[in-house]
Design an enzyme around this catalytic site. Structure first.
Site, PDB file in Angstrom:
ATOM      1  N   TYR A 104       7.707   8.111   6.548  1.00 45.04           N
ATOM      2  CA  TYR A 104       8.047   7.406   5.312  1.00 45.04           C
ATOM      3  C   TYR A 104       6.741   7.223   4.545  1.00 45.04           C
ATOM      4  O   TYR A 104       5.983   6.286   4.793  1.00 45.04           O
ATOM      5  CB  TYR A 104       8.730   6.067   5.598  1.00 45.04           C
ATOM      6  CG  TYR A 104       8.971   5.255   4.352  1.00 45.04           C
ATOM      7  CD1 TYR A 104       9.507   5.849   3.204  1.00 45.04           C
ATOM      8  CD2 TYR A 104       8.678   3.897   4.296  1.00 45.04           C
ATOM      9  CE1 TYR A 104       9.715   5.114   2.043  1.00 45.04           C
ATOM     10  CE2 TYR A 104       8.889   3.145   3.151  1.00 45.04           C
ATOM     11  CZ  TYR A 104       9.403   3.771   2.039  1.00 45.04           C
ATOM     12  OH  TYR A 104       9.609   3.043   0.878  1.00 45.04           O
ATOM     13  N   ASP A 145      10.851  10.933   3.796  1.00 43.74           N
ATOM     14  CA  ASP A 145      10.704  10.582   2.380  1.00 43.74           C
ATOM     15  C   ASP A 145       9.237  10.737   2.054  1.00 43.74           C
ATOM     16  O   ASP A 145       8.422   9.912   2.455  1.00 43.74           O
ATOM     17  CB  ASP A 145      11.190   9.156   2.149  1.00 43.74           C
ATOM     18  CG  ASP A 145      10.976   8.691   0.711  1.00 43.74           C
ATOM     19  OD1 ASP A 145      10.409   9.477  -0.083  1.00 43.74           O
ATOM     20  OD2 ASP A 145      11.365   7.561   0.390  1.00 43.74           O
TER      21      ASP A 145
END
Length: 257
Positions: A104, A145
């Site tokens: 992330y 992400d």
DNA sequence: ATGGTGGTGCGACCA
């Protein structure tokens, strides 16, 4: 082996979507970001029937990542060795001999802000980490992400995003420094054109207007590239009621020859 | 257009 990534923006809020999607998608491995809950609040009982093997790096309110697998997860690690980052952003494990690193990436808020400087520092640290992982595990998938749109094809209106956070040159160069280790953006092995996005802002009806960016990526190493059978973006969950602002992305690996 | 929406958790934060 189908390997997917999804920023769920709170696993508690998104559990009905996650359960529905894992039943439909058939993913063998699911990497989630922004689970936004502590390890002890992880809904193991709900996910265990599909994913017997789970590695969770939770955090209250913010961040948090998890790696779920149908087959055994080996050599699970959390975070980046030697980098004391209080934010839960990295979990890795090995499934069927393939190293899987779930990231992330820091959002960065705006170009020049303290969070932006943290993002660039974080990405530099992670580059070195990925280099070390690749040396140990040539067959590697890096997904998550990324909070960076690799180039203008990945942005609905590049002029509006020029040198803005998620698209600025230093962020793109940091991502290129990862690719230079011998990693490939699996989506681009199949699709060269614009108009393919994985995230749409909640505001101003961005999804309905097609105002999206492709910032959720699945990278594959040189050694794994010959096994990539498919890659794509699964848009359906973004159309469901009360969705995450991100939709799942995936790669499919052919069986080892 | 310096706004807008959503999640957490009940006041700001983060995205």
């Amino acid at each position: 082996m189908k390997i997917a990534s999804w920023n769920v923006n709170s696993l508690k809020a998104r559990l009905p979507h996650v359960e529905r999607w894992i039943a439909e998608s058939g993913a063998d491995v699911l990497a989630m970001q922004e689970i936004k809950l502590l390890d002890e609040a992880f809904p193991h009982l709900m996910l265990e029937p599909t994913y017997a093997f789970r590695a969770v790096s939770g955090q209250k309110t913010y961040n948090g990542v998890a790696l779920l697998a149908k087959r055994e997860l080996h050599e699970v690690t959390f975070g980046v060795p030697g980098y004391d980052d209080p934010q839960a952003r990295v979990v890795a494990g090995t499934v069927d001999g393939v190293r899987i690193v779930n990231l992330y990436v820091v959002n960065g808020e705006s170009v020049g802000s303290p969070k932006y400087r943290y993002k660039l520092e974080w990405m530099a640290r992670v580059r070195d980490y990925l280099a070390a992982e690749l040396a140990r595990y040539p067959e590697m998938v890096v997904l998550g992400d990324f909070n960076v749109a690799p180039d203008d094809r990945d942005v609905y209106k590049p002029e509006r995003w020029r040198e803005k956070v998620l698209c600025s040159t230093p962020e793109r160069e940091a991502l290129q420094s990862w690719l230079a280790l011998g990693l490939h953006d699996s989506f681009r092995l199949f699709e060269a054109g614009p108009g393919h996005h994985s995230w749409w802002d909640y505001r101003l009806m961005a999804y309905e207007r097609g105002w999206g960016l492709r910032i959720d990526l699945v990278l594959v190493s040189d050694a794994l590239k010959p096994r990539v059978a498919a890659a794509g973006i699964e848009r359906a969950p973004r159309t469901w009621e009360r969705p995450s602002d991100h939709t799942p992305v995936f790669v499919e690996l052919a069986p080892r020859p």
